[in-house]
Scaffold this motif. Structure first.
Motif, PDB file in Angstrom:
ATOM      1  N   ILE A 210      -4.013   1.802  -7.930  1.00 23.52           N
ATOM      2  CA  ILE A 210      -4.047   2.627  -6.726  1.00 23.52           C
ATOM      3  C   ILE A 210      -5.246   3.563  -6.836  1.00 23.52           C
ATOM      4  O   ILE A 210      -5.368   4.312  -7.808  1.00 23.52           O
ATOM      5  N   THR A 355      -8.199   6.341 -10.596  1.00 26.04           N
ATOM      6  CA  THR A 355      -7.368   5.161 -10.414  1.00 26.04           C
ATOM      7  C   THR A 355      -6.088   5.322 -11.224  1.00 26.04           C
ATOM      8  O   THR A 355      -6.146   5.686 -12.405  1.00 26.04           O
ATOM      9  N   SER A 363       4.811  -0.153  -7.013  1.00 21.89           N
ATOM     10  CA  SER A 363       3.481   0.226  -6.511  1.00 21.89           C
ATOM     11  C   SER A 363       3.521   0.741  -5.077  1.00 21.89           C
ATOM     12  O   SER A 363       2.799   1.690  -4.735  1.00 21.89           O
ATOM     13  N   GLU A 364       4.344   0.139  -4.230  1.00 20.91           N
ATOM     14  CA  GLU A 364       4.375   0.584  -2.839  1.00 20.91           C
ATOM     15  C   GLU A 364       4.941   1.991  -2.717  1.00 20.91           C
ATOM     16  O   GLU A 364       4.433   2.803  -1.936  1.00 20.91           O
ATOM     17  N   GLU A 367       2.275   4.383  -4.089  1.00 27.90           N
ATOM     18  CA  GLU A 367       1.178   4.483  -3.129  1.00 27.90           C
ATOM     19  C   GLU A 367       1.550   5.390  -1.964  1.00 27.90           C
ATOM     20  O   GLU A 367       0.767   6.262  -1.551  1.00 27.90           O
ATOM     21  N   LYS A 368       2.749   5.222  -1.434  1.00 23.52           N
ATOM     22  CA  LYS A 368       3.205   6.054  -0.320  1.00 23.52           C
ATOM     23  C   LYS A 368       3.280   7.519  -0.741  1.00 23.52           C
ATOM     24  O   LYS A 368       2.852   8.421  -0.006  1.00 23.52           O
ATOM     25  N   ASN A 371      -0.291   8.907  -1.149  1.00 22.69           N
ATOM     26  CA  ASN A 371      -0.999   9.007   0.117  1.00 22.69           C
ATOM     27  C   ASN A 371      -0.502  10.172   0.970  1.00 22.69           C
ATOM     28  O   ASN A 371      -1.259  10.764   1.740  1.00 22.69           O
ATOM     29  N   SER A 377      -5.370   7.552  -0.371  1.00 23.62           N
ATOM     30  CA  SER A 377      -4.972   6.897  -1.617  1.00 23.62           C
ATOM     31  C   SER A 377      -4.243   5.605  -1.277  1.00 23.62           C
ATOM     32  O   SER A 377      -3.312   5.606  -0.471  1.00 23.62           O
ATOM     33  N   ARG A 378      -4.638   4.498  -1.913  1.00 20.72           N
ATOM     34  CA  ARG A 378      -4.006   3.219  -1.596  1.00 20.72           C
ATOM     35  C   ARG A 378      -4.347   2.151  -2.630  1.00 20.72           C
ATOM     36  O   ARG A 378      -5.159   2.362  -3.537  1.00 20.72           O
ATOM     37  N   TYR A 379      -3.718   1.012  -2.451  1.00 18.53           N
ATOM     38  CA  TYR A 379      -3.944  -0.153  -3.305  1.00 18.53           C
ATOM     39  C   TYR A 379      -5.419  -0.572  -3.275  1.00 18.53           C
ATOM     40  O   TYR A 379      -6.031  -0.642  -2.212  1.00 18.53           O
TER      41      TYR A 379
END
Length: 402
Positions: A210, A355, A363-364, A367-368, A371, A377-379
């Motif tokens: 991420i 990173t 991961s999702e 990431e959420k 962000n 911020s993201r994959y």
């Protein structure tokens, strides 16, 4: 040839003729002058690495033995030095602002350099899972100047507030004949519980990267930046020759009117204590988006660019398949300096300052969570077992050593 005419706008990814092109890929068509690189501007990364290895090889082992306060704790990656402290571990990092200060000195604008100095240190501490708690600075000048020191003090105070650390002290040295202009460096102290280091040792193929957006060039690569600005013939005090707006950052102004090239180049390094300390602590306490064991590694994308990822593991590789948008200043620097995409990604952060590597199944949610606290911020990519190298959406960008 203008970048905007080729549909590559500030690093956005476009599909042209069924081919995905990254923002810098197209800049190969603009290289009608002698290509510039970091070595030609005076900094040879490979030679620097060899010199550091020589220094480390000459150092003797610590007189403090395992189990004693202050005994060294070996840790791969080198983002911070670790020592024992009972049931805790202390982490230390030391760094400076580098030749970015030459631009600040030329413009007499020091509002952001204290932030740069603190950022370069505390961001390294985050990479071992440490919470920064204190900072000390070292200022060297050829002669004292009350106004300059006042600006530096305010900048350091603001930086320590952003980093949530105590400014515990410092040293100001007046060194005529040794230094010719102001230099600034510092050391940060952090801590983490015994056994709580984030090392990269448990990385597995399929783990997810991420990316956290940068605020600008940060504090690396400025020898090349200055050489390119000199070639381009632009004034630091005049309006920026490119559009500066970008959704993932704000230019911190120190003047009214149009944003100048100097302001863009001096934009302070982003401090990632918020949100990374909260992520680590919340996950340790069981209230975060994952278990702390799912946070496999953290890399500070500084000198060496994407090759910093190779510091995290000796076996596995890294593929950046969906890079963060490239900031406009990097597009301009690459174009004006005829710098290759690979050299840009080895010298600069290219829009991704940090990173975080996490387990795929969380991961999702991570990431959420990130962000929400740091938009953008993201994959960006994943870990694989096809060799210890960094590869990229742009096939020219590959690294097999740090």
């Amino acid at each position: 040839m203008k970048v905007v005419k080729l549909l590559i706008i500030f690093g956005e990814v476009k599909k042209i003729s069924n081919r995905v092109i990254h923002g810098l890929d197209i800049l190969r068509t603009t290289m009608d002058r002698e290509p510039m690189d970091y070595a030609s501007s005076g900094v040879d990364i490979d030679a620097e690495g060899a010199a550091v290895a020589s220094l480390v090889g000459a150092l003797s082992s610590s007189v403090r033995r395992k189990g004693e306060f202050g005994a060294p704790v070996p840790l791969a990656g080198g983002f911070g030095g670790i020592i024992e402290f009972g049931e805790h571990r202390l982490a230390l990092a030391t760094d400076g602002v580098g030749s970015k200060l030459m631009i600040a000195n030329k413009l007499q604008r020091y509002e952001g350099v204290g932030i740069d100095c603190v950022a370069m240190n505390v961001n390294d501490l985050l990479c071992v899972g440490a919470e920064p708690i204190a900072f000390v600075d070292y200022i060297a000048v050829p002669k004292t100047d009350i106004n300059t020191h006042s600006k530096l003090g305010k900048s350091l105070a603001e930086a320590c507030a952003r980093a949530r650390v105590t400014l515990a002290g410092g040293e100001t040295a007046t060194l005529p004949g040794i230094v010719t202009e102001l230099d600034l460096s510092g050391t940060a102290l952090g801590w983490f519980p015994k056994g709580g280091a984030i090392t990269g040792a448990k990385i597995q193929p399929g783990d997810i990267m991420i990316g956290l957006p940068s605020s600008g060039i940060h504090s690396n690569g400025y020898s090349l930046v200055r050489a390119i600005v000199e070639r381009a013939g632009n004034s630091l005090a005049e309006k920026s020759p490119f559009e500066t707006e970008h959704e993932n950052r704000v230019i911190e102004r120190f003047e009214d009117g149009d944003i100048t090239l100097g302001e863009v180049l001096l934009n302070p390094t982003r401090i990632y204590v918020n949100p990374l300390v909260d992520l680590i602590k919340h996950c340790r306490d069981g209230i975060g988006p994952c278990d702390v064991s799912d946070i496999k590694a953290i890399a500070h994308i500084t000198g060496g660019g994407l090759s910093n990822l190779l510091r995290l593991h000796d076996v596995f590789g890294w593929h950046i398949e969906d890079p963060l948008p490239v900031l406009p200043e990097f597009i301009w620097l690459a174009e004006q300096g005829s710098v290759s995409a690979k050299e840009m990604h080895r010298t600069f952060n290219m829009g991704m300052g940090m990173t975080v590597v996490v387990s795929k199944d969380v991961s999702e949610s991570v990431e959420k969570w990130l962000n929400q606290r740091l938009p953008g911020s993201r994959y960006v990519g994943y870990v694989h077992d096809r060799g210890n190298e960094v590869t990229h959406l742009d096939p020219e960008v590959t690294f097999s050593h740090y």
